[in-house]
Design a protein around this motif. Sequence first.
Motif, PDB file in Angstrom:
ATOM      1  N   LYS A 123     -27.056   6.035  41.853  1.00  0.00           N
ATOM      2  CA  LYS A 123     -27.220   5.757  41.450  1.00  0.00           C
ATOM      3  C   LYS A 123     -26.757   4.315  40.710  1.00  0.00           C
ATOM      4  CE  LYS A 123     -26.870   9.848  37.512  1.00  0.00           C
ATOM      5  NZ  LYS A 123     -25.381   9.991  37.217  1.00  0.00           N
ATOM      6  N   ARG A 155     -28.941  10.605  43.457  1.00  0.00           N
ATOM      7  CA  ARG A 155     -29.366  10.834  41.209  1.00  0.00           C
ATOM      8  C   ARG A 155     -30.015  12.758  42.585  1.00  0.00           C
ATOM      9  NH1 ARG A 155     -33.676   8.331  41.787  1.00  0.00           N
ATOM     10  NH2 ARG A 155     -33.543   9.213  39.851  1.00  0.00           N
ATOM     11  N   CYS A 256     -34.384   9.048  27.746  1.00  0.00           N
ATOM     12  CA  CYS A 256     -34.402   9.135  28.017  1.00  0.00           C
ATOM     13  C   CYS A 256     -36.087   8.961  27.857  1.00  0.00           C
ATOM     14  CB  CYS A 256     -34.996  10.785  28.482  1.00  0.00           C
ATOM     15  SG  CYS A 256     -34.718  11.838  26.350  1.00  0.00           S
ATOM     16  N   GLU A 320     -32.634  11.937  33.741  1.00  0.00           N
ATOM     17  CA  GLU A 320     -31.304  12.254  33.185  1.00  0.00           C
ATOM     18  C   GLU A 320     -30.046  11.605  33.929  1.00  0.00           C
ATOM     19  OE1 GLU A 320     -30.736  16.386  35.677  1.00  0.00           O
ATOM     20  OE2 GLU A 320     -28.883  15.228  36.305  1.00  0.00           O
ATOM     21  N   ASP A 321     -30.206   9.670  34.785  1.00  0.00           N
ATOM     22  CA  ASP A 321     -29.507   8.833  35.036  1.00  0.00           C
ATOM     23  C   ASP A 321     -29.010   8.470  33.750  1.00  0.00           C
ATOM     24  OD1 ASP A 321     -30.088  10.418  37.642  1.00  0.00           O
ATOM     25  OD2 ASP A 321     -30.806   8.051  38.352  1.00  0.00           O
ATOM     26  N   SER A 322     -30.244   8.710  32.786  1.00  0.00           N
ATOM     27  CA  SER A 322     -30.241   7.209  31.413  1.00  0.00           C
ATOM     28  C   SER A 322     -29.388   8.038  30.629  1.00  0.00           C
ATOM     29  CB  SER A 322     -31.086   7.241  30.908  1.00  0.00           C
ATOM     30  OG  SER A 322     -32.132   8.277  30.299  1.00  0.00           O
ATOM     31  N   CYS A 323     -28.978  10.092  30.571  1.00  0.00           N
ATOM     32  CA  CYS A 323     -28.357  10.677  29.413  1.00  0.00           C
ATOM     33  C   CYS A 323     -27.046  10.288  29.506  1.00  0.00           C
ATOM     34  CB  CYS A 323     -29.009  11.802  29.386  1.00  0.00           C
ATOM     35  SG  CYS A 323     -28.750  13.466  28.571  1.00  0.00           S
ATOM     36  N   THR A 326     -25.451  13.838  30.184  1.00  0.00           N
ATOM     37  CA  THR A 326     -25.622  14.304  31.085  1.00  0.00           C
ATOM     38  C   THR A 326     -26.227  15.770  30.401  1.00  0.00           C
ATOM     39  OG1 THR A 326     -23.418  15.579  31.249  1.00  0.00           O
ATOM     40  CG2 THR A 326     -24.103  12.906  31.856  1.00  0.00           C
ATOM     41  N   GLY A 328     -29.462  18.318  31.630  1.00  0.00           N
ATOM     42  CA  GLY A 328     -30.196  18.526  33.048  1.00  0.00           C
ATOM     43  C   GLY A 328     -31.418  17.954  33.420  1.00  0.00           C
TER      44      GLY A 328
END
Lengths: 372, 286, 131, 673
Positions: A123, A155, A256, A320-323, A326, A328
């Motif tokens: 990330k 990631r 997302c 997912e990275d931006s949630c 988190t 899945g």
Amino acid sequence: MKGTLKVDAKDPEGTIRGLFARWLKEDRLSAILTPAYSASGTATMALVSNPEKLAAAAPLMPAMGVNSASIVAEIARESSPNAKVGLFLRSCELRAVVELMKLKQVMPDSLVLIGVDCPGTYKAAGFRNVRGKDADFDNKHVREQLGFAGNVDFRMGCQMCEYPKPLVYDLNVGFIGLDPDKELWVEAATDKGKALLEGVEVNESEEPAGRKAALADLSAKRKAGTARRIEELDKAMLGPEKLAQYFSDCLNCHNCMNVCPVCYCRECFFDSDTFQRDISEHVRVSLRKGVTRMPSETLLFHLTRMNHMMTSCVQCGICEDSCPVTIGLATLFKKVSQNAQQAFEYVSGRSLEEPLPLTTFRETEFLKVGEE
Amino acid sequence: MTKYTYYPGCTLYTKARNLDICARKAAEKVGFELVEMPSWNCCGAIYNAASDDLAAQVGPVRNLAKASQLGDKLVTLCAACHNVLKRVQNRLDQPGNEVESERLKTFVDEKYERPVKVLHYLEVLKQEIGWDNIKEKVTKPLGGLKVASYYGCLIVRPKEVLEFDDPENPQVMDDLMRVLGAAPTRFDFKAECCGGYLVVNRRDVAKSASKKILDNAKAWGAEAIVTTCPLCQYNLDKLRAVTDGSIPVFYFTQLLGLAVGLAQDELGLEHNAGDPVGFLKSKGLL
Amino acid sequence: MATSRSSTELLEQIEKLSGQTVSDCYQCGCCTSGCPIGEAMDPPPSKAVRLLQLGEAPELLDSDGIWMCASCLVCGTRCPRAVDYARIAEACRVLVLRSKQSRVDPDTVTGPELEEIPQQAFIAAFRKSSV
Amino acid sequence: MPNDECRLTGTQPPADAQSTIDNRQSKIPRVGVFVCHCGINIAGVVKIPELLERVGTMSGVVVTKDYKYCCSDPGQQMIRDSIKSDKLDRVIVACCSPTLHETTFRNACGEAGLNPYLCEIANIREQCAWVTADKDEATTKACGIVRTTLTKVVHDQPLEALTVPINKRALVVGAGIAGIQAALDIANAGYEVVLVEKEPSIGGHMAQLSETFPTLDCSQCILTPRTVETGRHPKIRLMTYSEIDSVSGYVGNFKVKVRQKARYVDFKTCTGCGACLEKCPGRTESWFERGLVRGKAIYRLLPQAVPNRPVIDAKACIYLTKGKCGVCAKVCPTGAIRYDDTDKFVEEEVGAIVLATGYELFDATKLGSYGVGRVPDVIDGLAFERLLSASGPTSGDVKRPSDGKVPKKIVFVQCAGSRDSTTGMPYCSKICCMYTAKQAILYRHRVHDGQATICYIDVRTPGKGFEEFYKRATDDGIQYLRGKVSKIFREGDKVMVWASDTLAGRKVELEADMVVLATAVVANPDGVALARKLKTQIDAHGFMTEAHPKLRPVETLTAGFFLAGCGQGPKDIPETVAQASAAAAKVLAMFGNTRLTHSPTTAEVDEEICVGCGYCERTCAYDAVKVDPARKKAAVNAALCEGCGACAVACPSGAMTHKNFTKKAIFEMADQF
């Protein structure tokens, strides 16, 4: 045209920067979009037009904050035949660019697609700490490429990526399966790509067997890992109750959606007045069960997103990275899009010619449905 | 030389040796080898179509399991064995049949490694070797011998399972005969039943069914008939020999062997009815 | 009578064992026309299916015709309604055999030709027509 | 619809939650709900008084009424009166399917001054009364259907019907008897017709026939006057040896591109003298003679051809394939041969299109056991027509193809590929029973000592004089044998037929000199290809689908396309002619108007939201949506839009919407359950 390119001073990244410089100086490209470090050392993307300023460019940087297809959609929405912008992007980014081209959101004429092998990325947020003070981290990472392939710090999208080598490109720069301290692998697939290699000293050859094997091996390992993750996901999410549970933390922030490279609507249906209810309607809905979760329609939002994105999703996992909570999403979208695309014998971003599955009808598709 | 796992079956070891021996020797002449599967067992001789009859499938399943350990292809020659093994394999692979399939596999000790493609010898010749390659190996062409190719029922039906050829007008053996230098005649009874095993207790029925086949072949001007199945061969050749002897019946492997240069004593002609040697000599083929 | 079951039960059994639906048959007679031993078969295929349609399964099970079918599958291949009579006959035989009645007793099959007949024929004949 | 309400147990909604909340709504429209009993169709199942009472409490409903037959004049009057007296601004009629009476009730509303598109149908017959047995359940369901419709009707906007001008010219595709009849009827009413035929002359299959059942009048004799009239008609533009390349536009305003195939003969100069036909050495298979004789490279279908001009088959012509010969050019007295001719394209503008693409016979070689192709004396019914026809290759003498001998025994095989869901077509071809009887009768006329046997499954004679004709055949000594033929093969110079006599319950082997197959009638493959290109509906077998099997039998679901003849399904000559005249009448009814109305419930684009991804364009089956590539905005051609809604579904952002079917309305409707 394909072959190996000699690397000077054990510095593959420097060699690539050298190519950038040459293309910009000789005006073969007017600018190049590449991973770069900001002044403060954070991982970002940069559009470089002045060859003097290439020092910040880090073409092999193993970090990703956005899927750059979103940037390409910003800058290449309109046709502009006079500009020649090189996109130095990873496989998932190029696949998203291809999908956006098919969706008429990116005009191809001003762009040169330059792909680069990608064994996986961290990330961007926090990457400064991962990298520490090691200025040669990126090259080192490239050198020990496959050792990093199963890296659990990558990631989640990268951990499941089976396309370390881009699928569609004018020119690709590769290093997987080679000794990047000595040589890189270059491969031009189109005239645009060949034009970039003109005058570059390429030792023409067939793709080394070692490279092929390394790519296949990486892909197979990832597939196996993905299958295991999907199996776990199924346990956690299958069935209406569990599905609702899976999304129960959702804040309805729509991050997302905002970072998704292939989510291209100008105004999201979920931001339209379709879902604006007045208070009496909300109360009426609530009265049916006695209690309604607010904000409403978060599950419908995710289902709709899966429905809208499944055929074009490139499985980059940036959602997912931006949630912030988190959820899945990477594995979920991997599963959903993989299944949907398999059903149509489609792979997002594999080819510019393949029509988008939902806009065509083949008489042979889904012959089995309903037979049971 | 490509090697194929080979399942001969009981009859080819006894009353149909002429079908088997020529096949093995001719194979080596045209460029492949039949490696006999060790410790094979009876295929069951006839497929049991009752939907609940699993016991009858166990024998074939064991053969298939055994074959699956040796490779992904199994070559058959006897039309009856081919029919049974192919249909049982199809039953194992049928989507939606997984439960039954798993049960069947538990009945045998041999581990079932993978689905096996059951190929008839003729399919090997056509698909794996190719007519052009066989043509090159022909040393004694059959001199325009007018042959009627008789396929019988077992290698063409059920068509969606056997996937062998057009069940009404099959061509594979005709093509082979053409390659060998013979002149296949038109023939309307290529895949009509010879009466089959009814010969055991209803010889009259088998006789009259076989007679129709022979009559039609003769009406189309055939000088000889070729067959693929020991039972067809028996009904057309020996059974007929006691009624009206007039047209010789050969296994296709005998004519194949003849054309690719097997010696006379390798053709097993002594097992045929009538005077096949005299016939072939009269045609200048021996 | 082959079994003590009712005609309806027998029909259900036959349909289950054969995987065929007898009401699919519209009595065109194509199976009878094409049967290579149709002259010798009584009842011939189309009439046999008709008996089932009329609820006369016991009569069919008692008949000679079901033992004459050699499963050459020509009837089913050409049937315009995709009814496979060979499988219906097989189901009928199976029902009779399961009630411990043999059609052919191996010991009664004699004759000089027995030396010659390929053994596949014996195995097939006894599997199809004896317990 | 999925929703994400928390699941708590033991919490029941208050009994009358619906009306409590609805009554709090601020903007209350004035809706009248009219419940139709449909005799006992609805009232026998749904408890009407309870339904009225429950509907009466719904928000916005100001009046509820019921009537035994709302579609009757008093029923409509009740609605009209109520609109005025109760000052209704929305109407719901709870009755049968909207396909039956939506127009009826919308018109009634229009007459009372209410915009017709503010009237909605709640289908409580097909979707409720007919499919629900329990009365209480049915009443609750009817209530739900009305409530859902109420949600929609309050979102409805008043719409104005679109109108488009009509180009009063018609295109008729196919000039068999169906196309000829339709063209003549339209032309005789004073409108121009473009008649396109792919063969060099008109008449279709009817020109191949000998005599026709059940009257045995000569096909040529009754057809020729029509072909001649068609050829000379001042209002008919005849384009033979031509095919439809493309059709664009919409009902009333089609643009048709016709490909006129290269004929290599200048029709203006040619006098039709036939000198070229005699000298031509090129040989080819003759389609028209069903392969019974070899045709020539320069040919016309028959001496009575309209237009009576030959064309050259480029594939068979020695000059065009090898550059040598040129005999026809040498003998032509008027110099009409044009070896350099090429395909030409002609554009025509028409308002209506009649598709009369006709039939072909099923490819009998697919019936492998019938020996077609292997046994020369097995021919199909059309070939036998040519043998019987005075203008045929044997001048009407029955001679078998293999050796020219007169066959003494003929077996006619019916259902060769018909009623066969495994190797043929599952349907009954309808005409074979009668034409086989006719052929057997005609054969016995020609060969007095000939024996005819007809193998059949069932003899079907539902037509005027048909059963009497069947009796005539059996009276004439023709043997009918009930059993489908399984196998046909050759033995010596005989044709053997394996049949059965299912009535006697036995197998039969027949020996014949010749066999005639009544091969299944199938949709003409060129017609199927055209239908696919035009996106008109066809069924699983390629026959064109009518808009409604009973009430709209000659229209298609695509406005402006009409059907005639065997392209829609197998039929005999009188039925074909009747249908052709019906199609012509539909065209003329349309031409009686100056403008056409088009439903305004079409798609529309919100340009603010549209990003031009093109999903809508690629989804549209009617070519009604196009994305402007420069502006990247989709645009709807309302005249082409059939309002199917596919584009609105495909659009991910909701930029594409459907008038009076907005997503908001649909979501709220779904929420009602």
